[in-house]
Design a protein around this motif. Structure first.
Motif, mmCIF file in Angstrom:
data_model
loop_
_atom_site.group_PDB
_atom_site.id
_atom_site.type_symbol
_atom_site.label_atom_id
_atom_site.label_comp_id
_atom_site.label_asym_id
_atom_site.label_seq_id
_atom_site.Cartn_x
_atom_site.Cartn_y
_atom_site.Cartn_z
ATOM 1 N N THR A 61 40.071 45.692 -122.713
ATOM 2 C CA THR A 61 40.759 46.877 -122.200
ATOM 3 C C THR A 61 40.585 48.076 -123.134
ATOM 4 O OG1 THR A 61 42.418 45.507 -121.075
ATOM 5 C CG2 THR A 61 42.964 47.832 -121.438
ATOM 6 N N ALA A 62 40.741 47.843 -124.427
ATOM 7 C CA ALA A 62 40.560 48.927 -125.392
ATOM 8 C C ALA A 62 39.127 49.453 -125.350
ATOM 9 C CB ALA A 62 40.906 48.440 -126.801
ATOM 10 N N ALA A 63 38.148 48.544 -125.268
ATOM 11 C CA ALA A 63 36.747 48.969 -125.211
ATOM 12 C C ALA A 63 36.476 49.793 -123.949
ATOM 13 C CB ALA A 63 35.829 47.753 -125.252
ATOM 14 N N ALA A 64 37.089 49.407 -122.838
ATOM 15 C CA ALA A 64 36.905 50.156 -121.592
ATOM 16 C C ALA A 64 37.505 51.560 -121.706
ATOM 17 C CB ALA A 64 37.555 49.398 -120.434
ATOM 18 N N ILE A 65 38.666 51.671 -122.359
ATOM 19 C CA ILE A 65 39.298 52.983 -122.543
ATOM 20 C C ILE A 65 38.420 53.879 -123.407
ATOM 21 C CG2 ILE A 65 41.249 54.167 -123.624
ATOM 22 C CD1 ILE A 65 42.980 51.752 -122.760
ATOM 23 N N PHE A 66 37.914 53.330 -124.513
ATOM 24 C CA PHE A 66 37.080 54.143 -125.402
ATOM 25 C C PHE A 66 35.741 54.477 -124.765
ATOM 26 C CE2 PHE A 66 39.891 52.530 -128.868
ATOM 27 C CZ PHE A 66 40.277 53.772 -129.348
#
Length: 305
Positions: free
Chosen positions: A134-139
């Motif tokens: 999820t964090a990678a998708a946001i960034f």
């Protein structure tokens, strides 16, 4: 241990992740982000977990891929690197910077220091906290916004004025750009510092450094060249720094996969940089921005719904 390791990382996975690393390290779409998101999509959950672990066989595997990618960059730009190394030593001997090669050498030195220092201190913490789907998708989504913003700002009045001040000919509204050898060392620090953002999974090293170059008035072709040159020592250093992971117990029983994956990564990286140096001679970051936004938003939905 043998059964677990080979079941966890197959040769097919090694090839897929190797090609993925070689392509996404140079395309401005984040290799670290894709090394988290693509395994998540394919259901390779042990690889996803390994990315944010304190230590794992997957991190040991990625060491080899990084080194192979850096070698591919050195092979492609070998003439530039010979000139840069010679320029570095002659500038020290003469105690001044006179030639484009000498200036490039010192741009690479001052541009590498900030991310090298921050990476040594914070890379582990940032990876364990943010190298998750999820964090990678946001960034990755933020990466797309930065690429689009960079293209827009490239064309604003301030940047056009900077281009006009340094361009030798042509319409400054076109992608003419100032000469790369007019870049000052303090601007090299600015461009190199942009690489710090790539410590977050989903942020592209080549993308953010190219945007920084565009904001200093370079055209896309020179921005890509400086970005790839800047990336080489950092990628090499990251691989060498973590080499003990590969040589230690984390690398046990996956070294064959490392060799296969590294070969795939090296070939993919060489073909990618060959394509991109031609692509950016006439084109922009916009398609990669749209891809980052679309894939990032889709993966936010996929990992949270």
């Amino acid at each position: 241990m043998l059964t677990v390791a080979t079941d966890t990382l197959s040769y097919l996975q090694a090839i897929v992740i190797g090609v993925l690393q070689g392509v996404t390290e140079l395309f401005p779409i984040s290799s670290l982000g894709h090394s988290v998101l693509v395994p998540e999509l394919l259901g390779w959950h042990s690889l996803v977990a390994g990315q944010s672990a304190d230590e794992s066989f997957y991190l040991a595997f990625l060491v080899g891929l990084h080194v192979a990618t850096a070698i591919a960059l050195v092979v492609f730009f070998w003439r530039d690197w010979v000139a840069v190394v010679q320029g570095f030593f002659t500038s020290i001997a003469h105690r001044r910077i006179d030639t484009p090669a000498q200036r490039m050498a010192w741009l690479l030195v001052v541009g590498t220091i900030p991310v090298g220092v921050i990476g040594l201190v914070f890379e582990h913490s940032l990876r364990t906290v943010f190298a998750k789907p999820t964090a990678a998708a946001i960034f990755l989504t933020i990466n797309g916004v930065i690429l689009l913003a960079g293209e827009r700002l490239r064309r604003n009045a301030a940047t056009r004025e900077l281009v006009a001040d340094h361009a030798h000919h042509g319409d400054p509204g076109l992608d003419v750009g100032r000469d790369l050898d007019t870049l000052q060392l303090k601007e090299g620090v600015f461009v190199g510092s942009a690489q710090i953002l790539a410590l977050f999974a989903g942020m592209s090293r080549s993308g953010v450094t190219m945007v920084a170059c565009l904001l200093r008035g370079l055209d896309h072709e020179d921005a890509a060249r400086l970005s790839f040159m800047l990336a080489t020592p950092i990628i090499f250093a990251a691989g060498i720094y973590k080499l003990p992971d590969l040589l230690g117990h984390n690398g046990d029983h996956v070294r064959g996969q490392v060799l296969v994956g590294s070969l795939a990564a090296g070939i993919a990286a060489y073909l990618s940089v060959r394509f991109l140096t031609r692509y950016f001679a006439t084109r922009t970051l916009t398609p990669f921005a749209i891809y980052s936004l679309a894939f990032g938003v889709a993966m936010i939905a996929y990992t949270t719904l």
